[in-house]
Write a protein that holds these residues in place. Structure first.
Motif, short mmCIF file in Angstrom:
data_model
loop_
_atom_site.label_atom_id
_atom_site.label_comp_id
_atom_site.label_asym_id
_atom_site.label_seq_id
_atom_site.Cartn_x
_atom_site.Cartn_y
_atom_site.Cartn_z
N TRP A 69 0.82 -1.21 0.00
CA TRP A 69 0.00 0.00 0.00
C TRP A 69 0.85 1.26 0.00
CZ3 TRP A 69 -4.66 -0.28 -1.63
CH2 TRP A 69 -5.38 -1.46 -1.47
N ILE A 70 2.01 1.18 0.58
CA ILE A 70 2.94 2.33 0.54
C ILE A 70 3.36 2.59 -0.89
CG2 ILE A 70 5.17 3.20 1.32
CD1 ILE A 70 4.82 1.37 3.82
N CYS A 71 3.67 1.53 -1.60
CA CYS A 71 4.04 1.65 -3.01
C CYS A 71 2.89 2.23 -3.83
CB CYS A 71 4.46 0.29 -3.56
SG CYS A 71 4.79 0.28 -5.33
N ASN A 72 1.68 1.76 -3.56
CA ASN A 72 0.52 2.26 -4.31
C ASN A 72 0.29 3.75 -4.05
OD1 ASN A 72 0.02 -0.21 -5.48
ND2 ASN A 72 -1.45 -0.83 -3.93
N ALA A 73 0.48 4.19 -2.81
CA ALA A 73 0.32 5.62 -2.49
C ALA A 73 1.36 6.46 -3.21
CB ALA A 73 0.40 5.82 -0.98
N ILE A 74 2.61 5.99 -3.24
CA ILE A 74 3.67 6.71 -3.95
C ILE A 74 3.38 6.75 -5.44
CG2 ILE A 74 6.13 6.64 -4.56
CD1 ILE A 74 6.61 5.38 -1.77
N ALA A 75 2.94 5.61 -6.00
CA ALA A 75 2.64 5.55 -7.43
C ALA A 75 1.47 6.46 -7.79
CB ALA A 75 2.34 4.11 -7.84
N LEU A 76 0.45 6.54 -6.92
CA LEU A 76 -0.69 7.41 -7.18
C LEU A 76 -0.27 8.88 -7.17
CD1 LEU A 76 -3.73 7.77 -7.62
CD2 LEU A 76 -3.97 7.82 -5.14
N ALA A 77 0.53 9.26 -6.19
CA ALA A 77 1.01 10.64 -6.12
C ALA A 77 1.86 10.99 -7.35
CB ALA A 77 1.82 10.85 -4.84
N LEU A 78 2.71 10.06 -7.76
CA LEU A 78 3.54 10.26 -8.94
C LEU A 78 2.67 10.36 -10.20
CD1 LEU A 78 6.45 10.51 -9.94
CD2 LEU A 78 6.48 8.05 -10.16
N ALA A 79 1.63 9.54 -10.28
CA ALA A 79 0.73 9.56 -11.44
C ALA A 79 -0.01 10.89 -11.54
CB ALA A 79 -0.26 8.41 -11.37
N VAL A 80 -0.49 11.39 -10.42
CA VAL A 80 -1.18 12.69 -10.43
C VAL A 80 -0.23 13.78 -10.89
CG1 VAL A 80 -2.21 14.45 -8.93
CG2 VAL A 80 -2.89 12.04 -8.71
N PHE A 81 1.00 13.75 -10.41
CA PHE A 81 2.00 14.74 -10.81
C PHE A 81 2.30 14.64 -12.31
CE2 PHE A 81 6.48 15.94 -11.42
CZ PHE A 81 6.39 17.28 -11.06
N ILE A 82 2.48 13.44 -12.82
CA ILE A 82 2.79 13.25 -14.24
C ILE A 82 1.64 13.70 -15.12
CG2 ILE A 82 3.18 11.51 -16.03
CD1 ILE A 82 4.92 10.01 -14.02
N VAL A 83 0.42 13.36 -14.76
CA VAL A 83 -0.73 13.72 -15.59
C VAL A 83 -0.94 15.23 -15.59
CG1 VAL A 83 -3.24 13.52 -15.80
CG2 VAL A 83 -1.86 11.48 -15.40
N ARG A 84 -0.75 15.87 -14.46
CA ARG A 84 -0.97 17.32 -14.40
C ARG A 84 0.16 18.13 -14.99
NH1 ARG A 84 -3.95 18.94 -8.80
NH2 ARG A 84 -5.89 17.84 -9.27
N LYS A 85 1.40 17.78 -14.69
CA LYS A 85 2.55 18.60 -15.07
C LYS A 85 3.32 18.06 -16.27
CE LYS A 85 2.10 21.29 -11.44
NZ LYS A 85 1.88 22.70 -11.48
N GLY A 86 3.11 16.79 -16.61
CA GLY A 86 3.91 16.12 -17.65
C GLY A 86 3.73 16.73 -18.98
#
Length: 86
Positions: A69-86
């Motif tokens: 679940w820690i990995c999933n939380a990190i991946a979700l935060a990274l995904a939100v960042f990539i989709v918004r700023k990428g």
């Protein structure tokens, strides 16, 4: 040797779309990713990174006692960042 002179054709933009992009400033799809992307591309990149992180996590970190679940939380935060700023 002959000296080349600059003409208006040498400095003119290639298309009207390119001219509009330079006038408005920031280009559409311009972000920190080194390629031009749309929203689907950025979502796909995020999913690929999530799968890679999960496999790495299962192999190396979960045996040490860290929950996936820690990995999933990190991946979700990274995904939100990539989709918004990428």
């Amino acid at each position: 040797m002959t000296k080349q002179t600059s003409t208006q054709l040498d400095t003119a933009p290639l298309s009207e779309e390119e001219n509009e992009k330079t006038q408005t400033g920031k280009q559409e799809g311009e972000g920190f990713l080194p390629i031009e992307t749309n929203a689907f591309d950025r979502c796909f990149i995020s999913v690929v990174i999530w799968v890679a992180m999960s496999l790495f996590w299962f192999r190396f970190l979960e045996p040490a006692g860290l929950s996936i679940w820690i990995c999933n939380a990190i991946a979700l935060a990274l995904a939100v960042f990539i989709v918004r700023k990428g």
